[in-house]
Design a protein around this motif. Sequence first.
Motif, PDB file in Angstrom:
ATOM      1  N   GLU A  99      -6.095  -6.464   0.692  1.00 15.93           N
ATOM      2  CA  GLU A  99      -5.144  -7.550   0.408  1.00 15.93           C
ATOM      3  C   GLU A  99      -5.858  -8.899   0.391  1.00 15.93           C
ATOM      4  N   SER A 104       0.849  -1.198   0.000  1.00 13.71           N
ATOM      5  CA  SER A 104       0.000   0.000   0.000  1.00 13.71           C
ATOM      6  C   SER A 104       0.880   1.242   0.000  1.00 13.71           C
ATOM      7  N   ARG A 109      -5.802   2.922   7.287  1.00 11.14           N
ATOM      8  CA  ARG A 109      -4.895   1.780   7.421  1.00 11.14           C
ATOM      9  C   ARG A 109      -5.629   0.494   7.820  1.00 11.14           C
ATOM     10  N   TRP A 115      -6.607  -1.730   4.836  1.00 16.11           N
ATOM     11  CA  TRP A 115      -5.615  -2.295   3.908  1.00 16.11           C
ATOM     12  C   TRP A 115      -5.628  -3.826   3.904  1.00 16.11           C
TER      13      TRP A 115
END
Length: 696
Positions: A539, A523, A532, A535
């Motif tokens: 994924e 990222s 955050r 993220w």
Amino acid sequence: MKDLKRYRNIGIFAHVDAGKTTTTERILKLTGKIHKIGEVHDGAATTDFMDQEQERGITIQSAATTCFWKDHQLNIIDTPGHVDFTIEVYRSLKVLDGGIGVFCGSGGVEPQSETNWRYANDSKVSRIIYVNKLDRTGADFYSVVKQVEEILVAKPLVMVLPIGFEESFVGVVDLLTEKAWIWDDSGDPMNYEITDVPADMKSKVAEYREALIELAIEVDDAVMESYLEGEEPSIETLKRCIRKGTRDLTFFPTYCGSSFKNKGVQNVLDAVVDYLPNPTEVRPQPEVDLEGNETGGFAKIDPAAPLRALAFKIMDDRYGALTFTRIYSGTLNKGDTVLNTFTGKSERIGRLVEMHANSREEIDTAQAGDIVAIVGMKNVQTGHTLCDPKDPATLEPMVFPDPVISIAIEPKQKGGSEKMGMALSKMVQEDPSFYVETDQESGEVIIKGMGELHLDIKVDILKRTHGVEVDVGKPQVAYRESITKLLTDTYVHKKQSGGSGQFAKIDYTIEPSEPGVGFEFQSKVTGGNVPREFWPAVEKGFANSMEKGPLAGYPMVDVKVTLTDGGFHAVDSSAIAFEIAAKSAYRQSFPKAGPQILEPIMNVDVFTPEDHMGDVIGDLNRRRGMIKSQTSNPMGVRVKADVPLSEMFGYIGDLRTMTSGRGQFSMEFGQYSPCPKNVAEDVIKEAKERQEAAKK
């Protein structure tokens, strides 16, 4: 307390037909005689040993057999010869301190013995060499020694010379003591006499003894200096130098004999005791954390240290599962509770057994350096570390390659599915390179392994050991998919239908990564446009989607996804929204990024008599093979090539036909490479047909 200096943890490894089993059996016969004092009738230990083997139908005892020679305890671990069982060789070498490499006197250094030698080099295992079958037509000890130098690029330290050749082979000359060992024709290994060197061999013995001394003393400067000044080293000094050189892999003491005719095996056993390292002399095992990174700690060979043990083989047996375990440090007692660092669960040690040549002996305790079997462990698999719950640590784990071939199987008898399922789950525990899964669309049971022979043997074990007969489908190759282009794209996931909505926006780049990397995610979002905490969801969405590629539904590999920017909504954004966005982005972008089919390429090593070489090379070319090298030796030609696995089915039959039954080959997985266009089209078409059939 046991004296670890009198321990030898050794393995015997060889090409398929070099006489490894016969050698192991002769060792058990000889050591059984010495271990069971007062046993007069010859060969009882060996016979008992084979009976036990037959009772179970599979070689359990040879997994780890304990025997004794000259007050030393030898733990002998079995390693199969065939490359399809690379895992067995690899995991055995992980727990060995030394080994005996057996080579055929007429076949020499054959393809699989070369592979096994390479594994032993990787594991830094000290070895002695034993050239077997010297009674065979065409056997030539000196030729095999030369092949060891040229093909294995190793330094053989010749310790004995053969007396007679082929049918007239009667014994060996020990170069250290300059005495001849001559056996009679009774077949009893104990019927031998030690005499003077035959007159016609004296000059050859002197020449080879000088070469032995010069190579051995290279490891000790002081001894070398004395020798150059004219002082010949004593036998004890030479033995000390040979032991050091063997331990440091500087050279490999080399012996010869005929195991079948019971000639020459004692010298090999003496060499195991004299030259192979004991557990305290080998490199201590490094400890790692749960991510596999080295912590800097080591499992010290010390019975008083915290327990560190590695489970290296699981065998199923009528008494329950046997977990063969090498103890690296600490002490293991019956009734102890140990922690399995892989599962995070504790288990109690119910029973400990030591495998003997012709029996299993219950023991109450085992310590650092021992190899024992634990009966009835529930959740332990190959490569798991057992340790002290109060002082946990993980030993360097074993890495197993992915399977490259799969077949569908179904039980012949109606209602046999449950029995087959139970048998397969036991087999998966025993062999970490064997996988079983159920196809979600068709409901078929798929077994996966390292090669045709590997899966043939598994089907045979199902039938013979577990009583389950199965119908077998056509072998399927484990293709992969990847991409060829870099692509930058955006996806917005919006859903508004009563209650709270869903919102996630991602900007991302997808690109091919280095071969063998698998899937990488990164990222580069700054400024909080995608918080955050979302993220990992992005994924996960991409990673889960990679299981099915856009072309034929094979897993995607060697792809890098970079999250560059995006957007979120204070109320409607969630981890699930970002995961869905990533999955949809995968479907949107990957078909546009130049997807391609990758096929497994095998490293193929073929041995053929010289007069059939043209046919063999022509055939490999027809199979889309790339010839890498050709080397000749007195026995024939070795051809090394890279060949797609899909072209290698049934190769052994074709090779035998081409070479009048004299050719042989081995192959192991090399790497994945892009398929040619016409092959890729067939693979995609076949996959779509299978998917259509599954829907019906």
